[in-house]
Design an enzyme around this catalytic site. Structure first.
Site, PDB file in Angstrom:
ATOM      1  N   ALA A 121       5.760  -8.093   2.046  1.00 38.40           N
ATOM      2  CA  ALA A 121       6.064  -9.532   1.596  1.00 38.40           C
ATOM      3  C   ALA A 121       5.480 -10.506   2.738  1.00 38.40           C
ATOM      4  CB  ALA A 121       6.669  -8.956   3.845  1.00 38.40           C
TER       5      ALA A 121
ATOM      6  N   THR B 267       0.583  -1.152   0.108  1.00 41.65           N
ATOM      7  CA  THR B 267      -0.289   0.432   0.023  1.00 41.65           C
ATOM      8  C   THR B 267       0.794   1.331   0.136  1.00 41.65           C
ATOM      9  OG1 THR B 267      -2.165  -0.785   1.339  1.00 41.65           O
ATOM     10  CG2 THR B 267      -2.042   1.241   1.213  1.00 41.65           C
TER      11      THR B 267
ATOM     12  N   THR C   2      12.865   4.698  11.409  1.00 44.42           N
ATOM     13  CA  THR C   2      13.416   3.224  12.280  1.00 44.42           C
ATOM     14  C   THR C   2      13.522   2.030  11.360  1.00 44.42           C
ATOM     15  OG1 THR C   2      13.668   4.287  13.786  1.00 44.42           O
ATOM     16  CG2 THR C   2      14.384   2.088  13.868  1.00 44.42           C
TER      17      THR C   2
ATOM     18  N   CYS D  80     -18.090  -5.171   1.867  1.00 44.83           N
ATOM     19  CA  CYS D  80     -18.837  -4.668   2.860  1.00 44.83           C
ATOM     20  C   CYS D  80     -18.673  -3.214   3.710  1.00 44.83           C
ATOM     21  CB  CYS D  80     -18.833  -5.163   4.519  1.00 44.83           C
ATOM     22  SG  CYS D  80     -20.116  -5.355   5.546  1.00 44.83           S
TER      23      CYS D  80
HETATM   24  C1  LIG Z   1      -1.755  -6.581  -0.797  1.00 47.83           C
HETATM   25  C2  LIG Z   1      -2.441  -6.104  -1.606  1.00 47.83           C
HETATM   26  C3  LIG Z   1      -1.416  -4.737  -2.182  1.00 47.83           C
HETATM   27  C4  LIG Z   1      -1.532  -4.210  -0.128  1.00 47.83           C
HETATM   28  O1  LIG Z   1      -0.159  -4.734   0.380  1.00 47.83           O
HETATM   29  P1  LIG Z   1       0.091  -4.661   1.472  1.00 47.83           P
HETATM   30  O2  LIG Z   1       1.019  -4.768   1.974  1.00 47.83           O
HETATM   31  O3  LIG Z   1      -0.781  -5.244   2.403  1.00 47.83           O
HETATM   32  O4  LIG Z   1      -0.055  -3.098   2.548  1.00 47.83           O
HETATM   33  C5  LIG Z   1      -1.180  -3.881  -3.275  1.00 47.83           C
HETATM   34  N1  LIG Z   1      -1.546  -4.495  -4.237  1.00 47.83           N
HETATM   35  C6  LIG Z   1      -1.740  -5.428  -4.660  1.00 47.83           C
HETATM   36  C7  LIG Z   1      -2.257  -6.161  -6.152  1.00 47.83           C
HETATM   37  C8  LIG Z   1      -2.073  -6.657  -3.003  1.00 47.83           C
HETATM   38  O5  LIG Z   1      -2.473  -8.424  -3.311  1.00 47.83           O
END
Ligand SMILES: *Cc1c(COP(=O)(O)O)cnc(C)c1O
Length: 389
Positions: free
Chosen positions: A197, A72, A238, A325
């Site tokens: 990750a 994200t 950090t 939802c």
């Molecule tokens: C899960 C996902 C995200 C968000 O990743 P996070 O590490 O949970 O913030 C963004 N893009 C795609 C395609 C995802 O599957």
């Protein structure tokens, strides 16, 4: 017996090797990687090793990895960070099926005066490379197209897109959060790559934006986080050394899995699951099966509402529905709408994602549970319709 976990698009369990690698960095080997004393140097060296491991998974150099809190944040940094280097709002190209981290960033920029082209995929879930290239304008700041879709599991033609954008001097970003460990990302000529990750057997709360530092055009990026100037000033804060080390271990396992044929094993299990579900009749797969993540299915069963299916199958299978939802009311997913599904069809969508620990027995058990519940729900529906007559 615990339910079979078929929701690996949402998150994956940490691999045991990942846990073993990261735990010492929460215990005796604590230290701030920015400190110059012995504790700090030890932490910095561990983070550097992890940086190399993450870079290797995408065939890049360690100094191109910017650790973030996840995909994200990496998506936000890519889209908003590139846009912030422009004094006047320009133009961006993306798709209608991106993750909300990209969609919301684009919506934000649109409100600030940016023009956005949102490419529409076909029913197969894929966009057409030529359409993306035709949308390019002199003021196009960035093209952002995900590698693999988080709901459909379908793959976009990102290798061709990256190459074509490079030839035309346009910056190309891809959200590869779902692809790591399932698709070989080495040799993908993108300027910016988002990773997470926890979608690849690493810990939650860590990801990276891989930012190309060699060749042309130069990738200019403005940080979103201001502070201590860590990560070459692109992401202050950090470094969470334990998470970074865990991500490194997960990246190493992702490459090993590719070399050892894990995608083929997953695809065989997935195809077996699909064959068993198809025996129920009235089963529709959403998006192409050809260009798809090996562990992934998105489908609906005629006469079955996914929400009802999910609540009845909870004890046997953990999986996801293709709806969110939103403020108490069930809304069909914009991704499924974008590939042409009606509201009713989209509300029938079930997403299934197998994983490293999924066995043939799990598939058998899950398929039996689906058969049982789908048959029950269809019979109940027939009764309801009869009662109405
Ligand atoms: C899960 C996902 C995200 C968000 O990743 P996070 O590490 O949970 O913030 C963004 N893009 C795609 C395609 C995802 O599957």
């Amino acid at each position: 017996m615990r339910p079979v976990y078929l929701d690996h698009h949402a998150t994956t369990p940490c691999a045991p090797e990942v846990v073993d690698a990261l735990v010492p960095w929460l215990r005796e080997r604590f230290g701030n990687a920015a400190s110059t004393h012995a504790h700090g140097s030890l932490a910095a060296a561990a983070a550097d090793r992890a940086r190399e491991q993450v870079a290797a998974a995408v065939g890049r150099e360690a100094d191109e990895v910017v650790f973030t809190s996840g995909a994200t944040e990496a998506d936000n940094l890519a889209v908003l960070g590139v846009a912030a280097t422009h004094r006047v709002p320009g133009h961006l190209i993306s798709t209608a099926v991106e993750h909300s981290a990209i969609r919301a960033s684009l919506d934000h920029l649109e409100r600030e005066g940016w023009r956005i082209t949102r490419l529409q995929p076909g029913p197969d879930g894929r966009i057409v490379v030529d359409e993306a290239l035709r949308a390019l304008r002199p003021d196009t700041a960035l093209v952002s197209v995900m590698t693999a879709n988080h709901e459909l599991g379908t793959l976009q033609p990102v290798r061709e897109l990256a190459r074509a954008c490079r030839e035309r001097g346009a910056l190309f970003h891809t959200d590869a959060a779902q692809a790591l460990g399932k698709v070989d990302l080495r040799g993908l000529d993108a300027d910016l790559v988002s990773l997470s990750a926890h979608k690849a057997y690493g810990p939650q709360g860590i990801g990276a934006l891989v930012v190309r530092r060699r060749g042309r055009p130069r990738v200019a990026l403005q940080p979103r986080m201001l502070g201590g100037g860590q990560e070459r000033g692109l992401r202050s804060g950090t470094l969470p050394v334990a998470l970074v080390v865990g991500f490194g271990a997960a990246a190493r396992l992702a490459l090993r899995g590719l070399d050892e044929g894990e995608p083929a094993r997953l695809a065989a299990l997935r195809d077996d699951l699909l064959a068993r579900l198809r025996a129920l009749g009235g089963v529709h797969v959403h998006g192409t099966l050809t260009h798809r993540l090996p562990h992934s299915l998105n489908l609906r069963f005629d006469g079955v509402v996914a929400g009802e299916l999910l609540s009845r199958i909870r004890g046997e299978v953990s999986c996801s529905v293709g709806s969110a939802c939103a403020s108490g009311r069930v809304a069909p997913s914009p991704v499924l709408k974008a590939i042409g599904l009606t509201d009713e069809e989209a509300l029938g969508a079930v997403r299934l994602g197998l994983g490293r620990e999924t066995t043939a027995q799990d598939v058998e058990r899950a398929a039996a549970a689906f058969s049982h519940v789908v048959t029950e729900l269809r019979a109940a529906r027939v009764d309801r319709v009869a009662a109405l007559r």
